[in-house]
Design a protein around this motif. Structure first.
Motif, PDB file in Angstrom:
ATOM      1  N   GLY A 167      -4.159  -8.172  15.114  1.00 36.55           N
ATOM      2  CA  GLY A 167      -3.763  -9.025  14.023  1.00 36.55           C
ATOM      3  C   GLY A 167      -5.195  -9.539  13.346  1.00 36.55           C
ATOM      4  O   GLY A 167      -5.090  -9.769  12.141  1.00 36.55           O
ATOM      5  N   LEU A 168      -5.750 -10.155  14.148  1.00 31.80           N
ATOM      6  CA  LEU A 168      -7.199 -11.074  13.538  1.00 31.80           C
ATOM      7  C   LEU A 168      -7.891  -9.971  13.151  1.00 31.80           C
ATOM      8  O   LEU A 168      -8.329 -10.201  11.944  1.00 31.80           O
ATOM      9  CB  LEU A 168      -7.742 -11.768  14.800  1.00 31.80           C
ATOM     10  CG  LEU A 168      -7.105 -12.683  15.541  1.00 31.80           C
ATOM     11  CD1 LEU A 168      -7.996 -13.293  16.653  1.00 31.80           C
ATOM     12  CD2 LEU A 168      -6.898 -13.837  14.496  1.00 31.80           C
ATOM     13  N   TYR A 211      -6.900  -7.369  11.459  1.00 27.23           N
ATOM     14  CA  TYR A 211      -6.485  -6.999  10.460  1.00 27.23           C
ATOM     15  C   TYR A 211      -6.628  -7.818   9.226  1.00 27.23           C
ATOM     16  O   TYR A 211      -6.730  -7.588   8.058  1.00 27.23           O
ATOM     17  CB  TYR A 211      -4.953  -6.773  10.567  1.00 27.23           C
ATOM     18  CG  TYR A 211      -4.029  -6.277   9.428  1.00 27.23           C
ATOM     19  CD1 TYR A 211      -3.804  -5.134   9.017  1.00 27.23           C
ATOM     20  CD2 TYR A 211      -3.407  -7.401   8.639  1.00 27.23           C
ATOM     21  CE1 TYR A 211      -3.121  -4.772   7.698  1.00 27.23           C
ATOM     22  CE2 TYR A 211      -2.647  -7.225   7.461  1.00 27.23           C
ATOM     23  CZ  TYR A 211      -2.642  -5.722   7.052  1.00 27.23           C
ATOM     24  OH  TYR A 211      -1.823  -5.811   5.887  1.00 27.23           O
ATOM     25  N   VAL A 212      -6.530  -8.999   9.510  1.00 34.87           N
ATOM     26  CA  VAL A 212      -6.812 -10.320   8.374  1.00 34.87           C
ATOM     27  C   VAL A 212      -8.176 -10.354   8.516  1.00 34.87           C
ATOM     28  O   VAL A 212      -8.605 -11.541   7.365  1.00 34.87           O
ATOM     29  CB  VAL A 212      -6.040 -11.319   8.660  1.00 34.87           C
ATOM     30  CG1 VAL A 212      -4.403 -11.334   8.319  1.00 34.87           C
ATOM     31  CG2 VAL A 212      -6.269 -12.069  10.017  1.00 34.87           C
ATOM     32  N   LEU A 265     -10.667 -11.248  10.778  1.00 34.70           N
ATOM     33  CA  LEU A 265     -11.227 -12.357  11.332  1.00 34.70           C
ATOM     34  C   LEU A 265     -11.553 -11.859  12.783  1.00 34.70           C
ATOM     35  O   LEU A 265     -12.068 -12.759  13.781  1.00 34.70           O
ATOM     36  CB  LEU A 265     -10.290 -13.589  11.572  1.00 34.70           C
ATOM     37  CG  LEU A 265      -9.533 -14.052  10.052  1.00 34.70           C
ATOM     38  CD1 LEU A 265      -8.757 -15.307  10.527  1.00 34.70           C
ATOM     39  CD2 LEU A 265     -10.881 -14.894   9.616  1.00 34.70           C
TER      40      LEU A 265
END
Lengths: 317, 284
Positions: B218-219, B221-222, B224
């Motif tokens: 998730g990180l 993906y954005v 980060l």
């Protein structure tokens, strides 16, 4: 019950204040002067000092906290550094997307999970149980943002039924707004539903082993009636707790899902605010989210105590 | 050390459940893939080949190529490294701090216990992923910050679990015996309490490992998580989204990799729990 209620309320208020303090301190120790960031590197020292004074940054840190939290309590979340509008207005605008999304996801996940979980429990060990729980096992493992992308490929690109991204605004009509939220809501809801279905199943199975179910069967109730009238209502108590926990997941989940579907919600606001070092907005928004999680857990605790009186009589904790 | 580790009652070697076997196999493949990718991948994961960009799966490129002509299979193999390193270290950080805290709370009780427990309450008020996003966004993207951001939320999980398990053990006779023998709280914790918590901790660690993989993805993906050119599954998904009209398969495989890895770890966790705790096995 009143003593339990009082104890929980005090805990709620203390936790909420502690949360606001954590967020404030975290933001205060961050390197970088917000005033300098707004004005850029070429700012004259006197302009910088004037802006710092206007923003209250020259005040002692304790006073800044009290000033901020005092405003927070009466609904004044500060003024956004970048947009120069009240943070409360920004939040309200964005919450009009995120909140319906989270609620829709929670409703969908409950509507899917409870019947599936009860069904699996009633067919324990048989094909129906194994099949649904197998699917649920996979569902738990699917990351919601990837599921979102796959739903877009299927329902937007291939079938053309729903929009792939963006939000027309509620001005465009309830239906247009909901259409934009359906795919992101399902992407959020399905993995949560898988978790909830598993919890429901084990809770129902456990309840089915209780004496009162045997009594219900002994007095001549059919298996089906004993299941729905006696087992399910009792089994749903732990399920309510998990739903409360899921609220926190859903709030966090929206932040990524809103990026997948480019929805103008709170998640996007967080990203924009961080990118522009709009720290007041970040600070108030994060505190608000933490407080809403605390409040939801509080409500769940109370609902739990109301449903199961043994808890509140056991003394406040 | 002659620690009083309780043997599981019933069969000494529990029958391997299907979930344990499948979980072990999938996890072994996942870890093996990452290890193999250190020395060999079908293609150089970061090698650009614009002439072959956005190729659908073929014999030469079993999972196709991305916009820069990079081989997707090779990237997924190399991406497993990041997932494993970030997740393992994050869980170790969480357990490394959380387990001692939980053990301390159980051993001391009173005020220490209250402080530890209320702190975990507080930590649970912050949605984990949201806060991880904010931490990495403010501190700067990268593997180390991702590890810290994910690891922080493993601390309260391990603290609570350890405290709960340890509290029960402190009431047991063998701990009382150790006390009568004049052992210190620390010695009892290290020799008797923690060894008996291992089973629950190992099960929880597999579950947290799976959650950390999703969080890392998730990180990334954005934007980060780890930074390019190091391949990561989340970043691959983000890049794939741009070409989702022309090359939808690009979005399929990295997500499938995450799902299978997480599924494997979850099954392993379930299997271990069933194998290590006879009570749960019967209840299921």
């Amino acid at each position: 019950m009143p003593r339990y209620f009082l104890g929980r309320t005090i805990a709620l208020v203390l936790t909420a204040f502690a949360a606001s303090l954590v967020v404030f301190v975290a933001m205060a120790v961050l390197p970088g002067d917000p005033a300098a960031i707004i004005l850029g590197t070429g700012a004259r020292p006197d302009t910088l000092a004037a802006l710092r004074a206007e923003m209250g940054l020259d005040q002692p840190v304790v006073w800044r906290y009290l000033d901020w939290i005092g405003g927070f309590l009466v609904g004044d979340l500060g003024t956004s550094y970048t947009y120069s509008v009240p943070v409360a207005d920004l939040v309200a605008q964005r919450a009009a997307v995120s909140l319906p999304l989270a609620v829709l996801a929670l409703v969908l996940s409950t509507l899917i999970a409870i019947p599936v979980g009860v069904y699996a429990a009633s067919r324990r060990g048989r094909a129906g149980d194994l099949a649904t729980m197998g699917v649920a096992q996979v569902g738990v493992a699917v990351p919601n943002f990837w599921l979102g992308l796959m739903l877009v490929v299927l329902f937007s690109l291939t079938l053309g039924w729903l929009p792939a991204s963006g939000f027309p605004g509620w001005e465009a009509g309830l239906l247009a707004g909901l259409e934009a939220l359906v795919l992101p809501a399902f992407a959020l809801a399905l993995p949560q539903a898988a978790i909830l279905a598993r919890v429901t199943r084990s809770s129902v199975i456990e309840t089915l082993g209780e004496d009162f179910i045997r009594t219900a069967r002994a007095k001549g109730l059919s298996g089906e009636a004993a299941l729905w009238r006696h087992a399910v209502p009792n089994a749903l108590i732990p399920v309510v707790t998990i739903m409360g926990l899921q609220f926190s997941f859903l709030l966090a989940g929206t932040i990524i899902i809103e990026n997948v579907f480019t929805l103008p919600g709170l998640g996007r606001l967080v990203f924009q605010a961080i990118a522009q070092r709009d720290l007041v907005t970040v600070q108030s928004l994060v505190t608000l989210l933490a407080v809403s999680v605390i409040v939801v857990n509080f409500v769940v605790d109370l609902a739990y105590a109301a449903l199961d009186p043994r808890l509140s009589r056991g003394g406040a904790r | 050390m002659s620690g009083a580790v309780q043997k599981p009652r019933g069969r000494l070697v529990p029958a391997a459940s299907p979930s344990l076997v499948v979980g072990l196999v999938v996890t072994a493949i996942f870890v093996g893939m990452a290890l193999v990718s250190l020395v060999w991948t079908p293609w150089e994961p970061t090698a650009l080949n614009i002439l072959n960009k956005l190729e659908p799966p073929s014999l030469a490129h079993p999972l196709g190529t991305d916009f820069f002509g990079r081989d997707v299979l090779s990237q997924i193999m190399a991406g497993a490294q990041v997932s494993i390193v970030v997740a393992v270290v994050a869980v170790l950080v969480g357990a490394g701090i959380g387990v001692p805290l939980g053990a301390l709370a159980a051993a001391r009780g009173g005020l220490v216990d209250d402080v530890v427990m209320r702190s975990t309450d507080l930590a649970f008020a912050f949605p984990a992923l949201l806060t991880a996003v904010i931490i990495t966004a403010l501190a700067g993207p990268g593997a180390v910050n991702a590890i810290v951001a994910i690891g922080i939320f493993n601390i309260p999980v391990f603290a609570r679990l350890t405290r709960g398990a340890a509290l029960g053990l402190w009431k047991r006779d063998f701990v009382l015996a150790a006390r009568c023998a004049g052992k210190s709280d620390l010695a009892i914790t290290v020799e008797h309490v923690l060894p008996n918590c291992t089973a629950v901790l190992v099960v929880q660690a597999t579950i947290q490992f799976a959650l950390a993989i999703v969080a890392e993805a998730g990180l990334s993906y954005v934007g980060l998580g780890v930074q390019p050119p190091q391949p990561s599954w989340g970043k691959m998904l983000f890049d794939a989204q741009t070409y989702i009209y022309s090359a939808p398969w690009l979005a399929v495989f990295p997500g499938l990799a995450i799902t299978i890895a997480v599924l494997g770890l979850n099954l392993l966790g379930d299997g271990l729990r069933d194998a290590l705790d006879p009570k749960v096995r019967r209840a299921r």
